[in-house]
Each structure stands twice: as structure tokens, then as C-alpha cells.
Write an enzyme that holds these catalytic residues in place. Structure first.
Site, mmCIF file in Angstrom:
data_model
loop_
_atom_site.group_PDB
_atom_site.id
_atom_site.type_symbol
_atom_site.label_atom_id
_atom_site.label_comp_id
_atom_site.label_asym_id
_atom_site.label_seq_id
_atom_site.Cartn_x
_atom_site.Cartn_y
_atom_site.Cartn_z
ATOM 1 N N GLY A 39 -118.089 41.504 -42.999
ATOM 2 C CA GLY A 39 -119.333 42.252 -42.869
ATOM 3 C C GLY A 39 -120.198 41.566 -41.827
ATOM 4 C CG LEU A 213 -121.074 40.078 -20.144
ATOM 5 C CD1 LEU A 213 -121.355 39.409 -18.796
ATOM 6 C CD2 LEU A 213 -121.376 41.572 -20.080
ATOM 7 C CB ALA A 242 -115.663 36.973 -36.868
ATOM 8 C CB ALA A 243 -115.606 36.957 -30.914
ATOM 9 N N GLY A 244 -118.262 38.186 -31.937
ATOM 10 C CA GLY A 244 -119.654 38.538 -31.675
ATOM 11 C C GLY A 244 -120.599 37.987 -32.728
ATOM 12 C CG ASP A 245 -120.573 39.513 -36.591
ATOM 13 O OD1 ASP A 245 -121.489 40.126 -36.016
ATOM 14 O OD2 ASP A 245 -119.706 40.071 -37.287
#
Length: 308
Positions: A39, A213, A242-245
Site C-alpha cells: 500500500g 524519472l 516500491a521504488a517510488g514510495d
């Protein structure tokens, strides 16, 4: 220590690993299946806690086994769950296909997350204690907007991840200090494909923007300042779920500690680079010592980056 409150979703990620994602109408055979607590809200909470912040979570889980596991996973990472509600019915789930290049496709079923439509006095009191409030769009927009407006009234910095991308109310944007879309979300919000032009367009609505990016790094833009681009470390991705989170959670910690923007972006990028080299969402997120070690000059195997 930086104090962060996360108002966001908790989902159990149901992850299938395949050589290549199926096309419409196609069936493929997977090589592995995992259930991993996730999540966007819970992921950002875990990322921030592991990166060294004091973190509390406002959200909802279901009255099922997934709900128990989701709460336990947050607490195991040091996240305060006193204001994590338990709602009747199922917890939220995310159905994820990850291919051998680390790319993913995701279907989210909100479940208990959909029951959190407003804040109560306890939520507002908790937000008042924070340095930063992290928000995403996997809760009903009424709750997200209420959180941002409350934080603005209380003088708490708001960081919004506009995912999944959707039209945003003016009231929410007016109460957002830092918007952190990826390049696809930035394009969806503005109708502009070029990330630099999209960031400029978003600055008409919010004072600061970071556009992530992917392998190319991140772009920071603020009103009245020259944009800053920070490259991403070169790594082989196993799972980018989950890289962005991870990036947002670590970025919130770095900014809360008063680090200059280029340094904060580099630190957050290192955290994200570590996470994509491991499978899973919250389970892949690095601890503060790992992030520091990855950037240390004495590291025998530093994360490689491209020059700007």
C-alpha cells in the site's frame, strides 16, 4: 529526529513473478508468488521509519488476516499504528505482476481503505505533532484533502504523491507544499509529455515539484529557482514495485533534517536504488545505515551514477 505522519493506504500485495507480463486475453505461467505487506501509504511509512524518522500512520485495515499482518508489519518497522483503524470487511489488496526486467503492472482493490473518508480530532492532533505529512491517492479524496488542509492550517509541510493519477481538486493542490509525481503522473496531470515542461506547469498550482524519472533520476523545480536534476544510481532492477514510495519516504526524512535539495534527492535516490535490487514492496526497503553506506566515499562497491 524528524517526525512524519502518513495519511494513506495499507494493502496486501499479491505478487506474481513472470518472464513477461501477459497481453490481454493471454495466460502465462509464473515462476513465483508472494504476499507482501504494502500500500502506498504503508510503504512510505516503512521507508521513512527505516530511514530514521519517527513515523505514525493514519489509515484503515480490514477485519481479516491480512489486516493483522499489515498492522504487524508496520509495527515491526517501528511505525506507530495507534490511529490505524480496523474496519469491517476485507483489507485492501494490490494484485501485481512483475516481469524479469523488474517492470510491473498493478490492480488495486481498496477494501478497508475506502472507509476512511474524513478525519477525526485524534487524527488532527497527531498531524499537529508532525514536521511532514505524507499523502497519496489510494484513500478517498475527501480524506486526503482534509489531511492537507489540516496540515496547512497547522503549519505542517505536506508532501503529496499523486498516485494513482487522477484530477486533483484545487483545494488539495492549494494545501500541498511539495508534489512528487513520476513522469507518467506528471504527464497525466498536465497533458504535457516533457517532464521539465510538466514541472513548470505544475508550479502554477504548487510551490515545489519533484518529478521522478526512473533510471534517469529526478527533477526538482520550485517557483523562482532554477531546476535541479539529480541522476539515479545505475543498478540492475529486480522489482521496482516500491521504488517510488521508498524515494518519497527517504526524501521526506532528508528534507525534514534540513538537507539541501540536491543532497536530499541523491540520498532518496540511493534508497530507491537499493530497494529495486530486492523483491517485494516494504520488504525491499533499506535502513538508514544501508543508505549512508551506499553513498559513503569509502564504500568498496558504491552505487554508480551518471554525471549530470
Amino acid at each position: 529526529m524528524t517526525s512524519i505522519v502518513v495519511l494513506g493506504s495499507t494493502n496486501m500485495d499479491l505478487v506474481a513473478y513472470v518472464a513477461e507480463a501477459p497481453a490481454r486475453g493471454e495466460t502465462v505461467t509464473g515462476r513465483e508468488f508472494r504476499t507482501v505487506p504494502g500500500g502506498k501509504g504503508a510503504n512510505q511509512a516503512v521507508a521513512a521509519a527505516r530511514a530514521g524518522a519517527d513515523v505514525a500512520m493514519i489509515g484503515a485495515v480490514g477485519a481479516d488476516d491480512f489486516g493483522v499482518r499489515l498492522r504487524d508489519a508496520l509495527e515491526h518497522s517501528g511505525v506507530d499504528t495507534d490511529l490505524l483503524r480496523t474496519a469491517e470487511g476485507p483489507s485492501g489488496t494490490a494484485h501485481i505482476v512483475v516481469d524479469d526486467d523488474g517492470g510491473n503492472a498493478i490492480v488495486v482493490v481498496p477494501g478497508a481503505n475506502g472507509t476512511l473518508t474524513s478525519l477525526d480530532h485524534g487524527d488532527e492532533a497527531l498531524i499537529a505533532t508532525a514536521d511532514v505529512l505524507l499523502l497519496q491517492l489510494e484513500l478517498p479524496l475527501s480524506a486526503v484533502t482534509a489531511g492537507a488542509v489540516t496540515a496547512r492550517r497547522l503549519g505542517v509541510r505536506t508532501v503529496l504523491t499523486p498516485a494513482p493519477a487522477q484530477p486533483l481538486p484545487d483545494e488539495l493542490l492549494a494545501a500541498t507544499d511539495l508534489l512528487v509525481p513520476n513522469e507518467h503522473e506528471a504527464a497525466a496531470l498536465t497533458g504535457v509529455a516533457d517532464p521539465h515542461a510538466a514541472a513548470e506547469a505544475l508550479l502554477r498550482k504548487v510551490p515545489e515539484v519533484v518529478v521522478t524519472l526512473g533510471a534517469a533520476g529526478s527533477l526538482y523545480a520550485a517557483r523562482g529557482a532554477a531546476p535541479v536534476t539529480v541522476p539515479a544510481p545505475r543498478v540492475r532492477a529486480v522489482d521496482t514495485t516500491a521504488a517510488g514510495d521508498t524515494f518519497v519516504g527517504a526524501l521526506a526524512v532528508a528534507l525534514g533534517e534540513g538537507r539541501p535539495v540536491p543532497q536530499a534527492l541523491a540520498w532518496a535516490s540511493a534508497a530507491a536504488a537499493l530497494s529495486v535490487q530486492r523483491p517485494g514492496a516494504s520488504s525491499s526497503m533499506p535502513y538508514r545505515a544501508e543508505i549512508d553506506a551506499a553513498l559513503a566515499p569509502s564504500n568498496d562497491h558504491p552505487l554508480e551514477t551518471d554525471a549530470v
